[in-house]
Design a protein around this motif. Structure first.
Motif, mmCIF file in Angstrom:
data_model
loop_
_atom_site.group_PDB
_atom_site.id
_atom_site.type_symbol
_atom_site.label_atom_id
_atom_site.label_comp_id
_atom_site.label_asym_id
_atom_site.label_seq_id
_atom_site.Cartn_x
_atom_site.Cartn_y
_atom_site.Cartn_z
ATOM 1 N N LYS A 173 -75.479 -22.041 -41.984
ATOM 2 C CA LYS A 173 -74.671 -22.370 -43.165
ATOM 3 C C LYS A 173 -73.223 -21.949 -42.950
ATOM 4 O O LYS A 173 -72.949 -20.854 -42.475
ATOM 5 C CB LYS A 173 -75.242 -21.676 -44.405
ATOM 6 N N GLY A 174 -72.313 -22.855 -43.299
ATOM 7 C CA GLY A 174 -70.891 -22.578 -43.137
ATOM 8 C C GLY A 174 -70.349 -22.907 -41.763
ATOM 9 O O GLY A 174 -69.135 -22.908 -41.560
ATOM 10 N N ARG A 175 -71.236 -23.158 -40.816
ATOM 11 C CA ARG A 175 -70.789 -23.484 -39.444
ATOM 12 C C ARG A 175 -71.161 -24.905 -39.034
ATOM 13 O O ARG A 175 -70.417 -25.554 -38.305
ATOM 14 C CB ARG A 175 -71.411 -22.504 -38.442
ATOM 15 N N PHE A 176 -72.316 -25.370 -39.483
ATOM 16 C CA PHE A 176 -72.802 -26.700 -39.119
ATOM 17 C C PHE A 176 -72.722 -27.626 -40.331
ATOM 18 O O PHE A 176 -72.917 -27.198 -41.476
ATOM 19 C CB PHE A 176 -74.261 -26.641 -38.678
ATOM 20 N N THR A 177 -72.475 -28.904 -40.054
ATOM 21 C CA THR A 177 -72.437 -29.914 -41.113
ATOM 22 C C THR A 177 -73.239 -31.125 -40.672
ATOM 23 O O THR A 177 -72.981 -31.680 -39.599
ATOM 24 C CB THR A 177 -70.999 -30.344 -41.425
ATOM 25 N N ILE A 178 -74.187 -31.526 -41.495
ATOM 26 C CA ILE A 178 -74.974 -32.722 -41.219
ATOM 27 C C ILE A 178 -74.439 -33.869 -42.065
ATOM 28 O O ILE A 178 -74.033 -33.669 -43.215
ATOM 29 C CB ILE A 178 -76.480 -32.480 -41.491
ATOM 30 N N SER A 179 -74.411 -35.054 -41.477
ATOM 31 C CA SER A 179 -73.970 -36.240 -42.200
ATOM 32 C C SER A 179 -74.728 -37.439 -41.648
ATOM 33 O O SER A 179 -75.395 -37.342 -40.614
ATOM 34 C CB SER A 179 -72.450 -36.437 -42.050
ATOM 35 N N ARG A 180 -74.609 -38.572 -42.321
ATOM 36 C CA ARG A 180 -75.310 -39.762 -41.862
ATOM 37 C C ARG A 180 -74.520 -41.003 -42.208
ATOM 38 O O ARG A 180 -73.740 -41.027 -43.163
ATOM 39 C CB ARG A 180 -76.724 -39.823 -42.446
ATOM 40 N N ASP A 181 -74.764 -42.043 -41.414
ATOM 41 C CA ASP A 181 -74.211 -43.367 -41.657
ATOM 42 C C ASP A 181 -75.409 -44.274 -41.881
ATOM 43 O O ASP A 181 -76.093 -44.658 -40.926
ATOM 44 C CB ASP A 181 -73.372 -43.813 -40.452
ATOM 45 N N ASN A 182 -75.675 -44.596 -43.137
ATOM 46 C CA ASN A 182 -76.880 -45.370 -43.448
ATOM 47 C C ASN A 182 -76.826 -46.772 -42.852
ATOM 48 O O ASN A 182 -77.856 -47.335 -42.495
ATOM 49 C CB ASN A 182 -77.080 -45.444 -44.957
ATOM 50 N N ALA A 183 -75.634 -47.340 -42.746
ATOM 51 C CA ALA A 183 -75.504 -48.687 -42.194
ATOM 52 C C ALA A 183 -75.896 -48.725 -40.715
ATOM 53 O O ALA A 183 -76.336 -49.759 -40.213
ATOM 54 C CB ALA A 183 -74.086 -49.201 -42.369
#
Length: 122
Positions: free
Chosen positions: A64-74
């Motif tokens: 937490k605070g160091r890693f970031t998850i994200s996504r591109d649904n397309a």
């Protein structure tokens, strides 16, 4: 056939950054939650971060605070931006996706990537 293909692992010094990517390909009806797990030598596989189709996220306390998850649904792709890396982050990182393959049954199934090595030197 559905497959998850990961990229972006490597060797980095402590304090550095890496970005992992994982793309789901094949005949897919829909993708639900996607996430990243890791397994260090001699340890069990553990959750790093997870994101659902609506964008809600959860993280292991250690990242937490160091890693970031994200996504591109397309693009059916999930990313993991890892900053301030520590030697204890060294592990094989696995992508996971709960998705529904295209077909007559439309049943949610968990898929795993082949894993990508992340090594953080001190």
């Amino acid at each position: 056939q559905v497959q998850l293909v990961e990229s972006g692992g490597g060797l980095v010094q402590a304090g550095g950054s890496l970005r992992l990517s994982c793309a789901a390909s094949g005949r897919i009806f829909s993708v639900n939650a996607m996430g990243w797990y890791r397994q260090a030598p001699g340890k069990q596989r553990e959750l790093v971060a997870r994101i659902n189709s609506g964008g809600s996220t959860n993280y292991a306390d250690s990242v937490k605070g160091r890693f970031t998850i994200s996504r591109d649904n397309a693009k059916n792709t999930v990313y993991l931006q890892m900053n301030s890396l520590k030697p204890e982050d060294t592990a094989v990182y696995y992508c996971n996706a709960d998705l529904i393959p295209a077909g007559p049954y439309l049943r949610s199934t968990a898929y795993w990537g082949q894993g990508t090595q992340v090594t953080v030197s001190s």
